[in-house]
Write an enzyme that holds these catalytic residues in place. Structure first.
Site, short mmCIF file in Angstrom:
data_model
loop_
_atom_site.label_atom_id
_atom_site.label_comp_id
_atom_site.label_asym_id
_atom_site.label_seq_id
_atom_site.Cartn_x
_atom_site.Cartn_y
_atom_site.Cartn_z
N TYR A 89 20.20 25.00 36.80
CA TYR A 89 21.00 25.72 37.78
C TYR A 89 20.40 25.53 39.16
CZ TYR A 89 22.92 29.69 40.39
OH TYR A 89 23.53 30.47 41.33
N HIS A 90 21.26 25.28 40.16
CA HIS A 90 20.80 24.96 41.51
C HIS A 90 20.84 26.19 42.40
CE1 HIS A 90 20.09 22.78 45.17
NE2 HIS A 90 20.25 21.60 44.61
N GLY A 91 19.68 26.67 42.82
CA GLY A 91 19.62 27.80 43.73
C GLY A 91 19.97 27.39 45.16
#
Length: 297
Positions: A89-91
């Site tokens: 998951y890309h913050g």
């Protein structure tokens, strides 16, 4: 004058940590250039010749991770000895991923090659850092070669769009991106899900979406500045690998990864501060308090 001073102070508070991170990234590249010049190093940036420099930079980022976010990495035993594809998951700022790369190298002396958006390669003054840390554009051919050479390869299907427009609900924004699944099937390697708890509580994007969304779709550039940088607790969890199955389709493999990541987040909402996973929606205050929760160590 007072109003201007207060405004400037607020701007600094909101953006000082993201700007500090950017400064340290460029400082890392400068250190690599000094290492290259002093040692007259001309070897392949991915070769072992660069391990000394990589260890120095990884140690710096690991210290920063420990001090500022009390960073923890769990599930390293789930990584295969050979090649595999990490999906994460890309913050708003993927600083958690940089922490992961640093600790993985310090613990296992292992590189994980990273697929990045094209705009990253247009940033001035970072060429050597990108090469030494194994950041690549991520074409199908490059990924297959990296996997054939035994490397781990990481990809965030949500990419920049997920960074800019996801929020504390931790919504996955993959769209129709499933190229990573096809590469995994072609290379006959497992896919390993990865997720960092509280990454959206550490760094966020502004709530106004329509203008920024139009700006991004027209330029394909992340022009929206992230803000925050609070010292919330970060824990990266590496999930159990999804093994290669010659009978599975690309769509089914994407669905498996998506469902794993989704359940990895939402089932933790009831566990609050003593849980290993993420509360939904994310809470900055709870994320800060977790720095002092000794039961979670």
């Amino acid at each position: 004058l007072v109003i201007v001073s207060l405004t400037m102070s607020a701007v600094l508070v909101f953006f000082i940590v993201p700007l500090t991170i950017l400064f340290f990234i460029y400082l890392s590249n400068i250190l690599l250039l000094i290492y290259q010049r002093n040692g007259e190093v001309k070897a392949d940036p991915l070769s072992d010749v660069w391990d000394g420099a990589r260890k120095t930079i990884a140690s710096f980022w690991d210290i920063y991770a420990r001090i500022w976010h009390g960073y923890e990495l769990h599930g390293v035993e789930n990584l295969p000895e050979g090649p595999g594809i990490l999906v994460y998951y890309h913050g708003a700022i993927p600083i958690d991923y940089l922490y992961f790369l640093s600790r993985l190298f310090l613990w296992k002396k292992r590189l994980c090659l990273s697929v990045a958006d094209n705009f990253v390669f247009r940033l001035p003054g970072l060429k050597l850092l990108l090469e030494v840390t194994g950041v690549m554009p991520g074409t199908r051919e490059e990924c297959l070669i990296a996997l054939k050479n035994g490397h781990l390869v990481s990809v965030s299907p949500g990419g920049v769009r997920e960074a800019l427009f996801s929020d504390e609900s931790y919504q996955l924004m993959w769209g129709n991106r499933k190229g990573f699944a096809q590469v995994a099937l072609d290379a006959k390697v497992p896919i390993i899900p990865m997720y960092t708890q509280n990454v959206r509580e550490g760094y966020r994007m502004f709530k106004e979406r329509r203008f920024f969304r139009q700006l991004y779709e027209s330029t394909r550039l992340p022009l929206t500045p992230p803000y925050g940088g609070l010292p919330v607790k970060f824990r990266t969890y590496i999930g159990e690998p999804i093994p290669y199955d010659p009978n599975i389709t690309t769509e089914e493999l994407v669905e498996k990864v998506s469902n794993f990541l989704f359940s990895f987040q939402t089932k933790t909402a009831v566990q609050a501060l003593i849980s290993k996973h993420q509360t939904i929606p994310g809470s900055i205050w709870k994320a800060l308090l977790e720095r002092f929760d000794k039961r979670r160590k």
